[in-house]
Scaffold this motif. Structure first.
Motif, PDB file in Angstrom:
ATOM      1  N   ALA A 169       7.059  22.313   0.120  1.00 29.11           N
ATOM      2  CA  ALA A 169       6.195  21.270  -0.416  1.00 29.11           C
ATOM      3  C   ALA A 169       6.889  20.443  -1.480  1.00 29.11           C
ATOM      4  CB  ALA A 169       4.927  21.889  -0.986  1.00 29.11           C
ATOM      5  N   GLY A 170       6.616  19.165  -1.459  1.00 31.51           N
ATOM      6  CA  GLY A 170       7.144  18.253  -2.462  1.00 31.51           C
ATOM      7  C   GLY A 170       6.376  16.946  -2.446  1.00 31.51           C
ATOM      8  N   GLU A 171       6.961  15.935  -3.061  1.00 32.47           N
ATOM      9  CA  GLU A 171       6.302  14.639  -3.169  1.00 32.47           C
ATOM     10  C   GLU A 171       6.464  13.857  -1.865  1.00 32.47           C
ATOM     11  OE1 GLU A 171       8.245  12.888  -6.479  1.00 32.47           O
ATOM     12  OE2 GLU A 171       7.468  14.347  -7.926  1.00 32.47           O
ATOM     13  N   ILE A 172       5.376  13.218  -1.419  1.00 32.46           N
ATOM     14  CA  ILE A 172       5.390  12.455  -0.172  1.00 32.46           C
ATOM     15  C   ILE A 172       5.733  11.003  -0.480  1.00 32.46           C
ATOM     16  CG2 ILE A 172       4.037  11.689   1.812  1.00 32.46           C
ATOM     17  CD1 ILE A 172       2.264  14.155   1.402  1.00 32.46           C
ATOM     18  N   GLY A 173       6.804  10.516   0.135  1.00 30.49           N
ATOM     19  CA  GLY A 173       7.192   9.115   0.024  1.00 30.49           C
ATOM     20  C   GLY A 173       7.217   8.487   1.398  1.00 30.49           C
ATOM     21  N   ILE A 174       7.063   7.185   1.455  1.00 29.03           N
ATOM     22  CA  ILE A 174       7.021   6.497   2.748  1.00 29.03           C
ATOM     23  C   ILE A 174       7.960   5.305   2.750  1.00 29.03           C
ATOM     24  CG2 ILE A 174       4.680   7.193   3.379  1.00 29.03           C
ATOM     25  CD1 ILE A 174       3.745   4.449   2.364  1.00 29.03           C
ATOM     26  N   ARG A 175       8.546   5.069   3.902  1.00 25.84           N
ATOM     27  CA  ARG A 175       9.286   3.835   4.161  1.00 25.84           C
ATOM     28  C   ARG A 175       8.462   3.032   5.164  1.00 25.84           C
ATOM     29  NH1 ARG A 175      14.787   3.894   2.551  1.00 25.84           N
ATOM     30  NH2 ARG A 175      15.462   5.932   1.780  1.00 25.84           N
ATOM     31  N   LEU A 176       7.905   1.914   4.708  1.00 24.47           N
ATOM     32  CA  LEU A 176       7.048   1.103   5.548  1.00 24.47           C
ATOM     33  C   LEU A 176       7.867   0.257   6.519  1.00 24.47           C
ATOM     34  CD1 LEU A 176       4.479  -0.170   2.886  1.00 24.47           C
ATOM     35  CD2 LEU A 176       4.094   1.580   4.610  1.00 24.47           C
ATOM     36  N   ARG A 177       7.191  -0.276   7.517  1.00 27.26           N
ATOM     37  CA  ARG A 177       7.812  -1.257   8.395  1.00 27.26           C
ATOM     38  C   ARG A 177       8.225  -2.472   7.566  1.00 27.26           C
ATOM     39  NH1 ARG A 177       3.372   0.640  12.062  1.00 27.26           N
ATOM     40  NH2 ARG A 177       2.026  -0.437  10.584  1.00 27.26           N
ATOM     41  N   ALA A 178       9.292  -3.127   7.974  1.00 30.41           N
ATOM     42  CA  ALA A 178       9.788  -4.284   7.232  1.00 30.41           C
ATOM     43  C   ALA A 178       8.703  -5.349   7.077  1.00 30.41           C
ATOM     44  CB  ALA A 178      11.013  -4.864   7.935  1.00 30.41           C
ATOM     45  N   SER A 206      11.012  -7.362  -2.575  1.00 26.39           N
ATOM     46  CA  SER A 206      11.235  -6.997  -3.977  1.00 26.39           C
ATOM     47  C   SER A 206      10.846  -5.560  -4.284  1.00 26.39           C
ATOM     48  CB  SER A 206      10.435  -7.941  -4.885  1.00 26.39           C
ATOM     49  OG  SER A 206       9.031  -7.783  -4.660  1.00 26.39           O
ATOM     50  N   GLU A 207      10.145  -4.906  -3.355  1.00 26.94           N
ATOM     51  CA  GLU A 207       9.693  -3.543  -3.588  1.00 26.94           C
ATOM     52  C   GLU A 207      10.795  -2.536  -3.311  1.00 26.94           C
ATOM     53  OE1 GLU A 207       4.948  -3.736  -2.528  1.00 26.94           O
ATOM     54  OE2 GLU A 207       6.359  -3.451  -0.892  1.00 26.94           O
ATOM     55  N   ALA A 208      10.668  -1.373  -3.926  1.00 28.74           N
ATOM     56  CA  ALA A 208      11.602  -0.277  -3.648  1.00 28.74           C
ATOM     57  C   ALA A 208      11.455   0.134  -2.189  1.00 28.74           C
ATOM     58  CB  ALA A 208      11.314   0.906  -4.567  1.00 28.74           C
ATOM     59  N   PRO A 209      12.553   0.575  -1.549  1.00 28.55           N
ATOM     60  CA  PRO A 209      12.465   0.928  -0.130  1.00 28.55           C
ATOM     61  C   PRO A 209      11.528   2.092   0.148  1.00 28.55           C
ATOM     62  CG  PRO A 209      14.589   1.553  -1.054  1.00 28.55           C
ATOM     63  CD  PRO A 209      13.926   0.696  -2.068  1.00 28.55           C
ATOM     64  N   VAL A 210      11.389   3.017  -0.827  1.00 32.23           N
ATOM     65  CA  VAL A 210      10.511   4.167  -0.653  1.00 32.23           C
ATOM     66  C   VAL A 210       9.321   4.025  -1.591  1.00 32.23           C
ATOM     67  CG1 VAL A 210      10.288   6.670  -0.750  1.00 32.23           C
ATOM     68  CG2 VAL A 210      12.431   5.650   0.028  1.00 32.23           C
ATOM     69  N   HIS A 211       8.124   4.075  -1.018  1.00 37.09           N
ATOM     70  CA  HIS A 211       6.896   3.974  -1.797  1.00 37.09           C
ATOM     71  C   HIS A 211       6.343   5.373  -2.050  1.00 37.09           C
ATOM     72  CE1 HIS A 211       2.879   2.857  -3.090  1.00 37.09           C
ATOM     73  NE2 HIS A 211       2.348   3.523  -2.079  1.00 37.09           N
ATOM     74  N   ALA A 212       6.129   5.714  -3.314  1.00 32.69           N
ATOM     75  CA  ALA A 212       5.571   7.016  -3.673  1.00 32.69           C
ATOM     76  C   ALA A 212       4.060   6.989  -3.468  1.00 32.69           C
ATOM     77  CB  ALA A 212       5.905   7.360  -5.118  1.00 32.69           C
ATOM     78  N   THR A 213       3.549   7.926  -2.683  1.00 36.59           N
ATOM     79  CA  THR A 213       2.109   7.957  -2.400  1.00 36.59           C
ATOM     80  C   THR A 213       1.316   8.600  -3.530  1.00 36.59           C
ATOM     81  OG1 THR A 213       2.218  10.110  -1.303  1.00 36.59           O
ATOM     82  CG2 THR A 213       2.600   8.142   0.066  1.00 36.59           C
TER      83      THR A 213
END
Length: 476
Positions: free
Chosen positions: A334-343, A349-356
């Motif tokens: 278990a850890g922190e869930i991050g997402i890489r959204l579709r382009a 300007s946003e970071a490539p990985v979004h912290a949920t």
């Protein structure tokens, strides 16, 4: 079946008299809905509202609201649905400021009560009536980029916050109609049993409407009215938050006619509740997980039965990462869930990985399990405890509150009289996770304070831990 693009204007051309939206005694056809959407867009241009500007609204979910939503999507505006209860709070005006809203669209005459808004307010009928003159400028020869929706977070742990989603770069094209969502000209209506502005509840309704299905809004909740509406309109799809599922399972109310798909999401659904819901509705439950930015994962009933508790695998083009201190974790950890959204869904300007803000783990096949919200190591252990408590027989939901000498574990329990007392199992799980022995507060199913989207409102639990009788019983 390959997906195909469709939109409400195509439905209006093909079947102009087809019912589009029903809400109490309000109803409209697709021709009326799209006509009003275009009239609202013309009125906004006549008022000089620039392309891409954000509007806010507190129109109740129904024909008027969906007309404004479609006007924004097709004609290039942002739309921030602001629930009336949020507008009345001191934080309401700041949410509009955060989104950059330039105009608030409401019903009738703009209300004078509540905090002053940072932008002008206008009734939707007044807006259209005021556009009798020429527009501020000619309509663009090239269609504008599609509009977008802006949402507020649920505010489960504090004050809601506005989340501005990225505006698409291309003109509005409708939705890709796929068979698994049970929407289209050959399908019955979508029943919107949670008429809220949350992405999880509004998203399935907007999809169905754009695909050609009618939307029936149940503004006042009851299990008997739910079944009656579903049968009266021969609904093929519905969205239910876990608290609504819990109510229906407890009452045993299901329409005589089977749904083709039952969407659910917005909050963790205890496996016991979901199994009972599958027994009630059949193997048609379709769960999704996401944030205010996007839907991230989906899982069908057969997949879930093979992996109870999972929220599914990422949608095409989306990547889910589980990390700790920036380090990718192996399956099961278990850890922190991050997402890489579709382009297309991500601002450059946003970071490539979004912290949920959520924690969980991936299994060896890439299925995601969400444990809860977390930040510190102790909060991670509390999230794991919540997850383990939800797996107990008879438990319909659970929340662990930290901050005192010992954690307080609120447990909604009692739907199944034959289920064992959960307190010893809660205490044993806490010890196994290295937490102090918790105070356990038992509550009746559905009795804890919730947000409009169905999540337990943690901020509303402050003060309840010392009042076990008010919550339904307490032990510690």
């Amino acid at each position: 079946m390959r997906p195909h693009l469709w939109d409400p204007w195509a439905t209006a051309r093909t079947a102009p008299g087809r019912t589009a939206v029903v809400a109490d005694d309000e109803t409209c056809t697709f021709a009326e809905l799209t006509g009003r959407a275009d009239a609202l867009a013309d009125a906004l241009r006549a008022r000089g509202v620039p392309d891409g500007a954000v509007l806010s609204t507190d129109l109740p979910t129904g024909p008027r609201f969906f007309a404004l939503a479609l006007a924004a999507l097709r004609h290039g505006y942002g739309l921030f649905p602001l629930a009336p209860e949020l507008r009345a709070l001191p934080v309401g005006p700041s949410l509009l400021t955060d989104t950059g809203a330039v105009l608030h669209v409401t019903t009738g005459s703009p209300a004078a009560d509540g905090p002053a808004l940072p932008c002008p307010a206008v009734g939707d009928d007044e807006l259209i009536a005021g556009a009798a003159g020429p527009a501020a400028g000619p309509a663009a020869a090239v269609p504008p980029a599609a509009g977008h929706l802006v949402f507020a977070t649920s505010g489960t742990t504090g004050l809601p916050q506005a989340v501005v989603r990225t505006r698409p770069a291309r003109p509005y094209k409708g939705v890709a109609v796929t068979a698994r969502y049970a929407a289209g000209l050959d399908r019955g209506p979508h029943l919107m049993a949670n008429p809220t502005y949350h992405l999880g509840t509004l998203g399935p309704a907007l999809y169905a409407l754009q695909a050609g299905s009618a939307v029936v809004v149940q503004r006042t909740w009851s299990t008997t009215a739910f079944a009656e509406l579903a049968d009266r309109y021969a609904a093929d799809s519905v969205m239910l938050s876990p608290d609504r599922l819990t109510d229906l399972v407890g009452a045993g109310h299901a329409p005589r006619r089977r749904f083709r798909v039952v969407f659910h999401g917005g909050a963790a659904c205890p496996p016991g509740v979901k199994r009972a819901a599958i027994g009630l509705f059949g193997p048609v439950l379709h769960e999704y997980y996401g944030t205010s930015k996007s839907v991230l994962t989906e899982i069908t009933t057969p997949e879930w039965l093979a992996r109870p508790g999972s929220v599914g695998r990422p949608l095409p083009g989306i990547r889910v990462e589980v990390t700790r201190d920036g380090r990718p974790l192996p399956p099961g950890e278990a850890g922190e869930i991050g997402i890489r959204l579709r382009a297309a869904d991500r601002d450059p300007s946003e970071a490539p990985v979004h912290a949920t803000g959520d924690v969980g783990f991936l299994d060896a096949d890439g299925y995601l399990f969400v444990l809860g919200r977390a930040g510190t190591p102790e909060e991670l252990r509390a999230a794991r405890l919540e997850h383990e408590v939800r797996l107990l027989p008879g438990v319909t939901d659970a929340v662990v509150v930290l901050g005192g000498a010992a954690p307080v574990c609120f447990v909604e329990h009692g739907a199944d009289p034959a289920a064992p007392d959960p307190v010893p199992a809660v205490e044993a799980s806490a010890r196994g996770l290295g937490l102090a022995s918790p105070r356990v507060v038992l509550a009746a199913p559905g009795s804890l304070p919730r947000t409009p989207s169905g999540k337990i409102r943690r901020a509303g639990l402050v003060g309840l831990s010392g009042a076990g009788a008010a919550a339904g019983g307490g032990r510690g």
